[in-house]
Design an enzyme around this catalytic site. Structure first.
Site, short mmCIF file in Angstrom:
data_model
loop_
_atom_site.label_atom_id
_atom_site.label_comp_id
_atom_site.label_asym_id
_atom_site.label_seq_id
_atom_site.Cartn_x
_atom_site.Cartn_y
_atom_site.Cartn_z
NE ARG A 91 0.15 -0.61 4.46
CZ ARG A 91 0.24 -0.68 5.73
NH1 ARG A 91 -0.66 -0.10 6.47
NH2 ARG A 91 1.20 -1.36 6.33
CG ASP A 249 7.71 -7.02 7.31
OD1 ASP A 249 7.91 -7.88 8.19
OD2 ASP A 249 6.62 -6.45 7.17
P1 AMP Z 1 2.64 -4.16 8.16
O1 AMP Z 1 2.21 -5.22 9.13
O2 AMP Z 1 1.89 -2.90 8.31
O3 AMP Z 1 4.11 -3.98 8.15
O4 AMP Z 1 2.25 -4.72 6.73
C1 AMP Z 1 2.71 -5.96 6.27
C2 AMP Z 1 2.53 -6.09 4.79
O5 AMP Z 1 1.16 -6.00 4.42
C3 AMP Z 1 3.27 -5.04 4.00
O6 AMP Z 1 3.93 -5.66 2.93
C4 AMP Z 1 2.19 -4.10 3.52
O7 AMP Z 1 2.53 -3.53 2.29
C5 AMP Z 1 0.99 -5.04 3.39
N1 AMP Z 1 -0.29 -4.31 3.59
C6 AMP Z 1 -0.72 -3.76 4.72
N2 AMP Z 1 -1.91 -3.15 4.53
C7 AMP Z 1 -2.23 -3.31 3.24
C8 AMP Z 1 -3.34 -2.91 2.41
N3 AMP Z 1 -4.35 -2.19 2.88
N4 AMP Z 1 -3.34 -3.28 1.11
C9 AMP Z 1 -2.31 -3.98 0.61
N5 AMP Z 1 -1.25 -4.40 1.33
C10 AMP Z 1 -1.20 -4.06 2.62
MG MG Z 2 5.33 -2.57 7.43
#
Ligand code: AMP
Ligand code: MG
Length: 482
Positions: A91, A249
């Site tokens: 995103r 990540d």
């Molecule tokens: P995070 O836990 O926030 O670090 O997110 C983990 C993964 O999920 C990352 O690769 C983000 O890009 C993906 N991600 C989180 N929210 C979304 C969303 N609304 N749409 C697409 N990918 C998402």
């Molecule tokens: Mg992240």
């Protein structure tokens, strides 16, 4: 008009395996919520231009600025201990890099629509997480913590579907780079040593050019990242900051804090505090952050092994020796910071007094930030923390230690610098988000932003922003909200 930002896109000049080129996905009715003139100055971008229609369209992903080459980068990551071989900017969109006189920065949109790595997600963000990240990242910067920054916050005019319908938002995030432990782990998992080496060389050239003169630059890279992370986590610990989702990540090799999803600053001190609703096993509890950082570094080192030495045994021995330095490096940073919070110089005694102070805070359910601020005013009489005789005993030993090592003025000066008057409190952040959702206005957001970006100002001590939540205002859970 001449190009307002002169982009230079070194990451998108890397091979195709590193990213996916993306087209823009416009939003309906973008409106500016906040711009950051100080950060604009750092980036050598005209702050007045930031509020122009062109800028609003550009930072909502409706138009591409000249020279921008939007990409979504690919990475992997250990999420809550489990390896996920392919994540990526799901995103987020890297618009490009700007090069100032001193530094190269990534400019990225967050919440700008689906990418090749969205895995079924919509790539959008509700407004709440945008406001939260803006407030907390800018507070962190003002507190002196290495962090990604927030340049612009936009309301998109579209809604996003989460638990219910929410207004959408886009944050413009700025970082020295968004290269994560997980970026290395992506190539390592595919045993693509050529790309792995290319990434490492890119990182060394971009961030740590001094390493290229070393006998083993990749060992130097590991050492540098270990040190950056040790310094960063010591800072978090001494501010009561809980990241909440320390997956690899979400660990940048520059040692900047990234991903303000479920993070929170503690009100009452408690070692095992967890806010994040998704952290069921309390893996990322406050007290675990240093050991999790160490574990994350171990997984990063593993990815680097083929670069460190051709002989696997030799590579492991080198990496292990570097990893074993982490506790001491962390302790050195932590001791310096924790000692300063007590007005002391770092020593065994300062560390002991600090730990005892935290234990007393926990035993008595006291507020972390307010208690350190109160201590600064408690040189002549013990603070009115409670009737527990342990306080009197602690205070007497603390005063003796100050007397033995510094003047009162020196001690007070250290404490003033090390102990903020206020931190971005969860309940205040939620008030600001509630106002935006209920009224579409941002007065609480702006007021809170002004306060949290001036965290050492004693004049703010009596304002609501500095106070602990009332019992019915306490926030116990935070959500990624993505
Ligand atoms: P995070 O836990 O926030 O670090 O997110 C983990 C993964 O999920 C990352 O690769 C983000 O890009 C993906 N991600 C989180 N929210 C979304 C969303 N609304 N749409 C697409 N990918 C998402
Ligand atoms: Mg992240």
């Amino acid at each position: 008009m001449s190009a307002p930002i002169s982009f230079d896109n070194s990451y998108s000049r890397l091979p195709d395996a590193f990213f996916s080129r993306q087209s823009l996905q416009p939003v309906s009715d973008p409106a500016l919520i906040q711009v950051n003139p100080d950060l604009a100055a750092t980036l050598e971008i005209d702050a007045d231009w930031l509020t122009s229609n062109t800028a609003i369209e550009a930072f909502s992903g409706n138009i591409a600025l000249p020279g921008s080459d939007p990409i979504a980068t690919v990475y992997a990551g250990f999420q809550f201990g489990n390896f996920n071989p392919q994540l990526g900017d799901g995103r987020a969109l890297l618009l490009g890099e700007v090069v100032t006189k001193t530094q190269r920065y990534d400019i990225q949109l967050k919440g700008s629509g689906a990418t090749a790595f969205s895995r079924g997600g919509d790539g959008r963000s509700p407004l709440g997480p945008v406001l939260r990240e803006y407030l907390v990242s800018e507070a962190m910067a003002a507190l002196g913590v290495p962090t990604t920054r927030s340049l612009v916050a936009i309301a998109t005019g579209d809604s996003v579907q989460r638990e219910g319908i929410e207004p959408g938002g886009i944050l413009t995030r700025v970082a020295q780079s968004h290269i994560r432990f997980g970026t290395f782990q992506y190539f390592s998992a595919r045993q693509d040593n050529q790309s792995l080496r290319q990434l490492a060389d890119y990182v060394i050239t971009r961030h740590f050019p001094q390493l290229s003169a070393q006998a083993n630059p990749y060992e130097g890279l590991l050492e540098t990242v270990i040190d950056n992370v040790a310094r960063l986590i010591s800072h978090w610990q001494c501010l009561g900051f809980i990241h909440g989702v320390m997956n690899t990540d979400n660990m940048l090799i520059t040692g900047e804090t990234v991903d303000y999803g479920p993070c929170a600053f503690m009100d009452r001190f408690k070692y095992d505090t967890v806010y994040s609703a998704i952290d069921q096993g309390a893996r990322y509890a406050f007290q675990n952050q240093p050991s999790i950082a160490h574990w994350n570094l171990m997984t990063f080192a593993q990815a680097l092994l083929p670069l460190i030495d051709d002989q696997p045994d030799q590579a492991i021995a080198i990496a292990k020796a570097r990893l074993d330095e982490f506790p001491d490096r962390f302790d050195t940073y932590w001791r310096a910071r924790s000692a300063a919070k007590l007005g002391l110089m770092p020593s065994k005694i300062s560390a002991q007094l600090y730990s005892e102070f935290l234990q007393l805070l926990e035993n008595h359910g006291l507020d972390f930030t307010l208690s350190f601020a109160a201590l600064r005013e408690a040189f002549s009489t013990p603070p009115t923390f409670g009737k527990d005789p342990a306080w009197q005993d602690w205070w007497t030993r603390w005063r003796e230690e100050i007397g033995a090592t510094s003047s009162l003025e020196q001690a007070q000066a250290r404490m003033t610098k090390a102990n903020p008057i206020l931190i971005p409190r969860n309940h205040q952040i939620e008030f600001a988000i509630a106002e935006a959702y209920e009224n579409g206005t941002y007065d609480r957001f702006s007021g809170l932003l002004a306060a949290v970006t001036d965290p050492f100002n004693p004049d703010l001590a009596k304002t609501a922003f500095a106070l602990a939540p009332k019992p019915d205002e306490i926030v116990r859970r935070t959500f990624c909200g993505t």
